[in-house]
Design a protein around this motif. Structure first.
Motif, mmCIF file in Angstrom:
data_model
loop_
_atom_site.group_PDB
_atom_site.id
_atom_site.type_symbol
_atom_site.label_atom_id
_atom_site.label_comp_id
_atom_site.label_asym_id
_atom_site.label_seq_id
_atom_site.Cartn_x
_atom_site.Cartn_y
_atom_site.Cartn_z
ATOM 1 N N SER A 12 42.667 51.666 43.362
ATOM 2 C CA SER A 12 41.397 51.218 42.802
ATOM 3 C C SER A 12 40.686 52.389 42.129
ATOM 4 C CB SER A 12 40.505 50.656 43.921
ATOM 5 O OG SER A 12 41.050 49.465 44.460
ATOM 6 N N PRO A 34 52.640 41.409 41.178
ATOM 7 C CA PRO A 34 51.176 41.525 41.164
ATOM 8 C C PRO A 34 50.683 42.358 42.348
ATOM 9 C CG PRO A 34 51.871 39.249 40.816
ATOM 10 C CD PRO A 34 53.097 40.011 41.224
ATOM 11 N N LYS A 36 47.542 43.147 44.743
ATOM 12 C CA LYS A 36 46.280 42.554 45.197
ATOM 13 C C LYS A 36 45.383 43.632 45.807
ATOM 14 C CE LYS A 36 48.527 38.108 46.126
ATOM 15 N NZ LYS A 36 48.824 37.071 47.146
ATOM 16 N N ASN A 39 40.620 47.088 42.567
ATOM 17 C CA ASN A 39 39.440 46.770 41.762
ATOM 18 C C ASN A 39 38.991 47.975 40.949
ATOM 19 O OD1 ASN A 39 37.270 48.281 43.454
ATOM 20 N ND2 ASN A 39 38.330 47.013 44.962
ATOM 21 N N THR A 67 47.453 44.686 32.798
ATOM 22 C CA THR A 67 46.111 44.516 33.376
ATOM 23 C C THR A 67 46.035 43.275 34.258
ATOM 24 O OG1 THR A 67 45.418 43.407 31.335
ATOM 25 C CG2 THR A 67 44.919 45.737 31.530
ATOM 26 N N GLU A 68 46.787 42.257 33.909
ATOM 27 C CA GLU A 68 46.833 41.041 34.727
ATOM 28 C C GLU A 68 47.440 41.328 36.096
ATOM 29 O OE1 GLU A 68 49.876 37.517 34.333
ATOM 30 O OE2 GLU A 68 48.258 37.213 32.889
ATOM 31 N N ASN A 71 44.840 43.620 38.041
ATOM 32 C CA ASN A 71 43.433 43.204 38.038
ATOM 33 C C ASN A 71 42.548 44.271 37.390
ATOM 34 O OD1 ASN A 71 41.167 41.574 38.608
ATOM 35 N ND2 ASN A 71 40.791 42.663 40.544
#
Length: 222
Positions: A12, A34, A36, A39, A67-68, A71
């Motif tokens: 993050s 992905p 999770k 942020n 970016t997907e 996130n």
């Protein structure tokens, strides 16, 4: 291997720079899962290029997909990677470009390819990020073996400047040196000298390549 490595090191609040004109980088990102619970990540295009539609679509897909997966917020660099020496930024009056160029100095993680000066990929040609043949020949005569973000260097890692007629719009080698982790993803026998030169620039912190290329690099290093 590159996808697995990226999955383990992204955190993050990272500001990630990525060259969007590399098939190898796109393949690595397409292999990622992905992530999770991450942020406040920014992903920045580190080399300009507004070539034909297929090249632009590649850049959009690469940044959008990346970016997907993590996130993140994406920052495109919608300007040619190579401009004339007298190019006037102020005439563009584009705040977005100014924001992206400012982010170059804040990148914590950079993903780069290593180009061989003798073999420019079709994608680079389509993106508009290619110098005239006469300039390429001049760089070769000066000893250039490869580039990172169109910043050229010789086998010993010494920078080879392009002609004063041109200016590259992208992260410089000096800016990359200040980045915490510069990850180069490159391979193939035709790139051995380019990768050796790239390693000798002291810009690269992590190299991800294939076993045969790694063996050839070890054989050829001093």
């Amino acid at each position: 291997a590159a996808a697995f490595y990226l999955e383990t090191i992204i955190n993050s609040r990272d500001i990630i720079g990525i060259s969007s004109w590399s098939e190898t980088l796109l393949n690595a990102i397409d292999a990622m899962h992905p992530l999770k619970n991450l942020n406040d990540i920014k992903v920045v295009q580190t080399l300009g290029g507004v070539g034909n539609s297929s090249a632009t679509e590649h850049a959009v897909h690469l940044l959008s997909r990346f970016t997907e997966l993590i996130n993140a917020e994406k920052f495109y660099l919608p300007i040619s990677g190579i401009v004339s020496k007298n190019f006037n930024f102020s005439a563009l009056n584009d705040k977005h470009i100014e924001i992206v160029l400012d982010l170059f100095n804040k990148v914590s993680l950079a993903l780069v390819g290593v180009g061989s000066i003798n073999v420019f990929s079709p994608l680079i040609k389509k993106s508009g990020n290619i110098l005239p043949k006469v300039e390429i020949n001049r760089l070769i005569k000066k000893g250039a073996v490869g580039d990172i973000n169109l910043q050229f260097f010789d086998i010993n890692g010494q920078k080879i400047a392009i002609s004063e007629k041109y200016k590259v719009i992208g992260m410089t080698l000096d800016q990359l040196k200040k980045t915490k982790n510069v990850i180069a993803i490159a391979g193939g026998g035709h790139k051995v000298n380019a990768i050796i030169g790239a390693l000798n620039t002291s810009v690269i912190d992590t190299l991800i390549t294939d076993p045969n290329t790694a063996k050839d690099i070890i054989k050829n290093v001093k």
